[in-house]
Write a protein that holds these residues in place. Structure first.
Motif, short mmCIF file in Angstrom:
data_model
loop_
_atom_site.label_atom_id
_atom_site.label_comp_id
_atom_site.label_asym_id
_atom_site.label_seq_id
_atom_site.Cartn_x
_atom_site.Cartn_y
_atom_site.Cartn_z
N ILE A 76 1.02 -1.23 0.09
CA ILE A 76 0.06 -0.19 -0.06
C ILE A 76 0.84 1.22 0.20
CG2 ILE A 76 -1.69 1.39 1.28
CD1 ILE A 76 -2.74 -1.45 2.48
N ASN A 77 0.73 2.05 -0.99
CA ASN A 77 1.50 3.15 -1.20
C ASN A 77 0.95 4.44 -0.19
OD1 ASN A 77 -0.62 4.69 -2.54
ND2 ASN A 77 0.11 3.70 -4.56
N GLU A 78 1.96 5.42 0.02
CA GLU A 78 1.70 6.52 0.87
C GLU A 78 0.55 7.39 0.36
OE1 GLU A 78 2.58 8.17 4.54
OE2 GLU A 78 3.36 6.59 3.74
N GLU A 79 0.56 7.43 -0.85
CA GLU A 79 -0.47 8.30 -1.48
C GLU A 79 -2.01 7.67 -1.09
OE1 GLU A 79 -2.00 11.56 -3.02
OE2 GLU A 79 0.13 11.22 -2.96
N SER A 80 -2.17 6.48 -1.37
CA SER A 80 -3.41 5.72 -0.95
C SER A 80 -3.60 6.07 0.69
CB SER A 80 -3.30 4.48 -0.86
OG SER A 80 -3.22 3.94 -2.28
N LEU A 81 -2.72 6.20 1.67
CA LEU A 81 -2.88 6.34 2.91
C LEU A 81 -3.15 7.91 3.20
CD1 LEU A 81 0.18 4.59 4.46
CD2 LEU A 81 -2.10 3.84 4.58
N GLN A 83 -5.07 9.69 0.95
CA GLN A 83 -6.48 9.58 0.38
C GLN A 83 -7.17 9.19 1.43
OE1 GLN A 83 -7.33 11.14 -2.38
NE2 GLN A 83 -9.11 11.10 -1.38
N LEU A 84 -6.86 8.12 2.11
CA LEU A 84 -7.81 7.66 3.16
C LEU A 84 -7.78 8.88 4.38
CD1 LEU A 84 -8.10 4.04 4.40
CD2 LEU A 84 -7.50 5.83 6.23
N ILE A 109 -12.70 5.29 10.04
CA ILE A 109 -11.56 4.55 9.37
C ILE A 109 -11.90 3.48 8.55
CG2 ILE A 109 -9.25 3.58 9.82
CD1 ILE A 109 -8.81 5.88 11.81
N LEU A 110 -12.80 2.36 9.43
CA LEU A 110 -12.97 1.06 9.03
C LEU A 110 -13.47 0.91 7.50
CD1 LEU A 110 -14.56 -0.21 12.41
CD2 LEU A 110 -12.16 -0.64 11.28
N GLU A 111 -14.36 1.44 7.15
CA GLU A 111 -14.91 1.21 5.80
C GLU A 111 -13.87 1.61 4.59
OE1 GLU A 111 -17.05 -0.20 2.63
OE2 GLU A 111 -17.13 -0.58 4.87
N PRO A 112 -13.42 2.81 4.96
CA PRO A 112 -12.10 3.27 3.66
C PRO A 112 -11.28 2.18 3.69
CG PRO A 112 -13.00 5.04 4.91
CD PRO A 112 -13.69 4.03 5.55
N LEU A 113 -10.81 1.66 5.04
CA LEU A 113 -9.77 0.70 5.01
C LEU A 113 -10.18 -0.65 4.61
CD1 LEU A 113 -6.87 0.19 6.07
CD2 LEU A 113 -7.51 -0.19 8.35
N ARG A 114 -11.30 -0.99 4.54
CA ARG A 114 -11.93 -2.11 4.06
C ARG A 114 -11.64 -2.17 2.63
NH1 ARG A 114 -15.81 -4.27 1.54
NH2 ARG A 114 -17.10 -2.55 1.96
N GLN A 115 -11.85 -1.13 2.09
CA GLN A 115 -12.03 -0.89 0.62
C GLN A 115 -10.53 -0.91 0.24
OE1 GLN A 115 -14.44 2.52 -0.50
NE2 GLN A 115 -16.34 1.52 0.34
N LEU A 116 -9.52 -0.46 0.84
CA LEU A 116 -8.23 -0.13 0.48
C LEU A 116 -7.45 -1.73 0.45
CD1 LEU A 116 -5.72 1.52 -0.49
CD2 LEU A 116 -5.30 1.95 2.20
N ASP A 117 -7.80 -2.37 1.64
CA ASP A 117 -7.26 -3.50 1.74
C ASP A 117 -7.76 -4.48 3.04
OD1 ASP A 117 -4.71 -5.36 3.30
OD2 ASP A 117 -4.48 -5.28 1.08
N GLU A 118 -8.08 -5.74 2.70
CA GLU A 118 -8.97 -6.42 3.87
C GLU A 118 -8.05 -6.88 4.72
OE1 GLU A 118 -10.95 -9.28 1.35
OE2 GLU A 118 -12.69 -8.12 1.00
#
Length: 150
Positions: A76-81, A83-84, A109-118
């Motif tokens: 997971i890249n820094e840009e994705s973090l 954006q989250l 935080i939970l839902e965007p994180l679930r979408q990013l990586d389970e």
């Protein structure tokens, strides 16, 4: 607004701009008395009420830092973090309140994180939701699988 140069209370706004994140307003001002110009920034304050009852300013970097720990070792890249972190802040600010409980930040935080990586989601949820045994993990995995099918 008092002039920072001569302390006169008479100033006028020359220009107003909203920042890129949409949460801060930048104003260019001019003092009527001394004619000097200066810039001010206005932002809506969002406070987080901790479990202890203490309040502190919302800090997007704390959100990103917590999520970064859950993502350790994952691709997971820094840009994705970043954006989250923006998504979580946008969600909290869109509620139109000046205070949120720390638990609400975690839930946001939970839902965007679930979408990013389970896997990162499970790591974060296990700490945040205080998983105590295998049944807690099994239930969370079952919910993830059900959400995937919807």
């Amino acid at each position: 607004m008092h002039c920072p140069f001569c302390q006169s209370p008479d100033t006028k706004v020359i220009d107003t701009r909203v920042s890129e994140d949409g949460y801060t307003i930048r104003r260019r001002r001019e003092c009527i008395k001394c004619s000097k110009r200066f810039t001010t920034q206005e932002s809506m304050v969002l406070m987080v009420v901790k479990r202890s009852g203490n309040s502190e300013l919302f800090n997007r970097e704390k959100v990103i830092s917590g999520v970064r720990k859950a993502c350790q070792g994952l691709p997971i890249n820094e840009e994705s973090l970043k954006q989250l972190g923006e998504d979580v802040e946008r969600d909290l600010r869109s509620r139109g309140v000046s205070e949120v409980k720390a638990e609400e930040v975690g839930l946001a935080i939970l839902e965007p994180l679930r979408q990013l990586d389970e896997v990162a989601y499970m790591r974060f949820a296990s700490v945040y939701q205080h998983f105590n045994n295998l049944d807690d993990y099994s239930n969370a995995i079952a919910k993830l699988k059900a959400a995937r099918q919807n």
